[in-house]
Structure formats: C-alpha cells, structure tokens
Design an enzyme around this catalytic site. Structure first.
Site, PDB file in Angstrom:
ATOM      1  N   PRO A  10       0.790  -1.223   0.000  1.00 32.85           N
ATOM      2  CG  PRO A  10      -0.152  -1.128   2.112  1.00 32.85           C
ATOM      3  CD  PRO A  10       0.506  -2.065   1.158  1.00 32.85           C
ATOM      4  CG  ASN A  11      -0.252   4.327   1.313  1.00 34.43           C
ATOM      5  OD1 ASN A  11      -1.209   4.898   0.799  1.00 34.43           O
ATOM      6  ND2 ASN A  11      -0.326   3.733   2.488  1.00 34.43           N
ATOM      7  NE  ARG A  18       3.698   6.768   1.542  1.00 35.40           N
ATOM      8  CZ  ARG A  18       4.164   5.576   1.909  1.00 35.40           C
ATOM      9  NH1 ARG A  18       4.863   4.831   1.072  1.00 35.40           N
ATOM     10  NH2 ARG A  18       3.914   5.110   3.103  1.00 35.40           N
ATOM     11  CE1 TYR A  23       8.528   5.093   2.697  1.00 32.58           C
ATOM     12  CE2 TYR A  23       7.215   7.088   2.986  1.00 32.58           C
ATOM     13  CZ  TYR A  23       7.583   5.834   3.411  1.00 32.58           C
ATOM     14  OH  TYR A  23       7.029   5.291   4.544  1.00 32.58           O
ATOM     15  CG  ASN A  71       8.424  -1.752   0.229  1.00 35.05           C
ATOM     16  OD1 ASN A  71       7.857  -1.905   1.306  1.00 35.05           O
ATOM     17  ND2 ASN A  71       8.992  -0.620  -0.138  1.00 35.05           N
ATOM     18  CB  ALA A  74       1.507   0.160   6.302  1.00 39.39           C
ATOM     19  CG  HIS A  77       5.240  -2.105  10.069  1.00 38.79           C
ATOM     20  ND1 HIS A  77       6.569  -2.440  10.072  1.00 38.79           N
ATOM     21  CD2 HIS A  77       5.131  -1.059   9.190  1.00 38.79           C
ATOM     22  CE1 HIS A  77       7.233  -1.615   9.264  1.00 38.79           C
ATOM     23  NE2 HIS A  77       6.377  -0.774   8.709  1.00 38.79           N
ATOM     24  CG  ASP A  84       0.216 -17.377   7.915  1.00 43.43           C
ATOM     25  OD1 ASP A  84       1.289 -17.453   8.552  1.00 43.43           O
ATOM     26  OD2 ASP A  84      -0.905 -17.379   8.464  1.00 43.43           O
ATOM     27  CD  GLU A  95      10.786  -7.314   5.475  1.00 45.18           C
ATOM     28  OE1 GLU A  95      11.318  -8.319   6.007  1.00 45.18           O
ATOM     29  OE2 GLU A  95      10.092  -6.506   6.102  1.00 45.18           O
ATOM     30  CG  HIS A  97      11.302  -2.139   4.732  1.00 49.11           C
ATOM     31  ND1 HIS A  97       9.936  -2.163   4.722  1.00 49.11           N
ATOM     32  CD2 HIS A  97      11.706  -3.295   5.294  1.00 49.11           C
ATOM     33  CE1 HIS A  97       9.518  -3.293   5.278  1.00 49.11           C
ATOM     34  NE2 HIS A  97      10.575  -3.996   5.631  1.00 49.11           N
ATOM     35  CB  ILE A  98      12.070   3.063   0.162  1.00 49.78           C
ATOM     36  CG1 ILE A  98      11.575   2.298  -1.074  1.00 49.78           C
ATOM     37  CG2 ILE A  98      12.714   4.395  -0.232  1.00 49.78           C
ATOM     38  CD1 ILE A  98      10.356   2.915  -1.736  1.00 49.78           C
ATOM     39  CB  SER A  99      12.377   4.700   4.965  1.00 45.67           C
ATOM     40  OG  SER A  99      11.392   3.808   5.486  1.00 45.67           O
ATOM     41  NE  ARG A 104       9.869   6.348   8.451  1.00 47.29           N
ATOM     42  CZ  ARG A 104       8.919   6.132   7.527  1.00 47.29           C
ATOM     43  NH1 ARG A 104       9.090   5.180   6.611  1.00 47.29           N
ATOM     44  NH2 ARG A 104       7.831   6.867   7.506  1.00 47.29           N
ATOM     45  NE  ARG A 108       6.810   4.548   9.816  1.00 48.35           N
ATOM     46  CZ  ARG A 108       5.710   4.659   9.040  1.00 48.35           C
ATOM     47  NH1 ARG A 108       5.379   3.709   8.201  1.00 48.35           N
ATOM     48  NH2 ARG A 108       4.947   5.737   9.106  1.00 48.35           N
TER      49      ARG A 108
HETATM   50  C1  DHK Z   1       7.025   1.760   3.140  1.00 49.45           C
HETATM   51  C2  DHK Z   1       5.886   2.076   3.814  1.00 49.45           C
HETATM   52  O1  DHK Z   1       4.787   2.416   3.141  1.00 49.45           O
HETATM   53  C3  DHK Z   1       5.835   2.114   5.283  1.00 49.45           C
HETATM   54  O2  DHK Z   1       4.559   1.786   5.778  1.00 49.45           O
HETATM   55  C4  DHK Z   1       6.883   1.233   5.911  1.00 49.45           C
HETATM   56  C5  DHK Z   1       8.220   1.241   3.825  1.00 49.45           C
HETATM   57  C6  DHK Z   1       8.247   1.523   5.311  1.00 49.45           C
HETATM   58  C7  DHK Z   1       9.496   1.623   3.092  1.00 49.45           C
HETATM   59  O3  DHK Z   1      10.405   2.196   3.691  1.00 49.45           O
HETATM   60  O4  DHK Z   1       9.591   1.325   1.889  1.00 49.45           O
HETATM   61  O5  DHK Z   1       6.906   1.426   7.295  1.00 49.45           O
END
Ligand code: DHK
Length: 140
Positions: A10-11, A18, A23, A71, A74, A77, A84, A95, A97-99, A104, A108
């Site tokens: 998501p997102n 964003r 990011y 990735n 959210a 978490h 599963d 896995e 994560h960009i950040s 943070r 997270r």
């Molecule tokens: C991306 C998200 O949307 C967050 O909810 C995660 C992750 C971190 C990222 O760093 O790519 O907490």
C-alpha cells in the site's frame, strides 16, 4: 533466466509524490524501468493497496515464480496473512524497505515478513530493489 516477482504494498503507488524526504523523488514506474533495464531476470512487477490482492499474487507465485522481492509497505508491520502466504511459497524471498524502518517510529521496527525473508534491505532508497534483484538473480 530466473522468474522474479517484485511486489509492492500500500501507498507505494504514490512513490515520488508521497513524503519525498523519506521515500525519494523516483516513482514506482522509475523503479520498474530501472529494474527491467538491469536485465537480470524475467520480471513481474506489481503493486496493490489491498492485503488480499497481495496474498493472491503470492499464492499465484507458487510453482510459477522462482523468487520474490517484496516491499509490503505498512503491511510489513501488521500482516500475518502476507507472512503465511510467503511461507507457502517455495523460493527465496527478499524484503525491501526504501527507508530505514529502524530509524523511524517504534511501530515500524518490527516486520512479520522478516522472519520468512532470506534477506532484508532497509534504508538504501530505491537502490534496495536493485540490490535485492542482483542478489536474488545471482542466487537463482
Ligand atoms: C514503506 C511504507 O509504506 C511504510 O509503511 C513502511 C516502507 C516503510 C518503506 O520504507 O519502503 O513502514
């Protein structure tokens, strides 16, 4: 060539718009284009804001994909369902994560997916996807 699924939660469709201070300025289309330009694997690249859709795609990867880069956004978490589904997948999982999630908010710091993943990359920006791809393609 290995078949690798790159999944985004998501997102991540809003990448580039964003919170660019967290990011970055590149879009998800940029990530896909740069990943394809590496020409290291037969890539399938997908994004969804919906947990069940991500579960369905992970299930569909069983027997059809050699590895998964995910990735989960959210859902990292919160989602036992994604954990599963990944546990039912036979191949290696990375896995991304960009950040750096560990720098943070405390919520997270834990990812359900990390317990299943062969490797976890956090904080490299979008380079994390390409590092994951290089490692996974070499391994497969
Ligand atoms: C991306 C998200 O949307 C967050 O909810 C995660 C992750 C971190 C990222 O760093 O790519 O907490």
């Amino acid at each position: 060539m290995a078949k690798i699924l790159i999944l985004n939660g998501p997102n991540l469709n809003l990448l580039g718009q964003r919170e660019p201070h967290i990011y970055g300025a590149d879009t998800l289309a940029d990530v896909e284009a740069q990943a394809r330009a590496l020409d290291l694997a037969d890539l399938t690249f997908q994004q969804s804001n919906h947990e069940g859709q991500l579960v369905d795609w992970i299930q569909a990867a069983r027997g059809t994909q050699d590895g998964i880069i995910i990735n989960p956004g959210a859902y990292s978490h919160t989602s036992v369902a994604i954990l599963d589904a990944l546990s039912a997948f036979e191949g290696p999982v990375v896995e991304v994560h960009i950040s750096n999630i560990h720098k943070r908010e405390a919520f997270r710091h834990h990812s359900y997916v990390s317990g299943r993943a062969e490797a976890v990359i956090a904080g490299l920006g979008i380079e994390g996807y390409f590092a994951a791809l290089r490692w996974l393609a070499a391994r497969l």
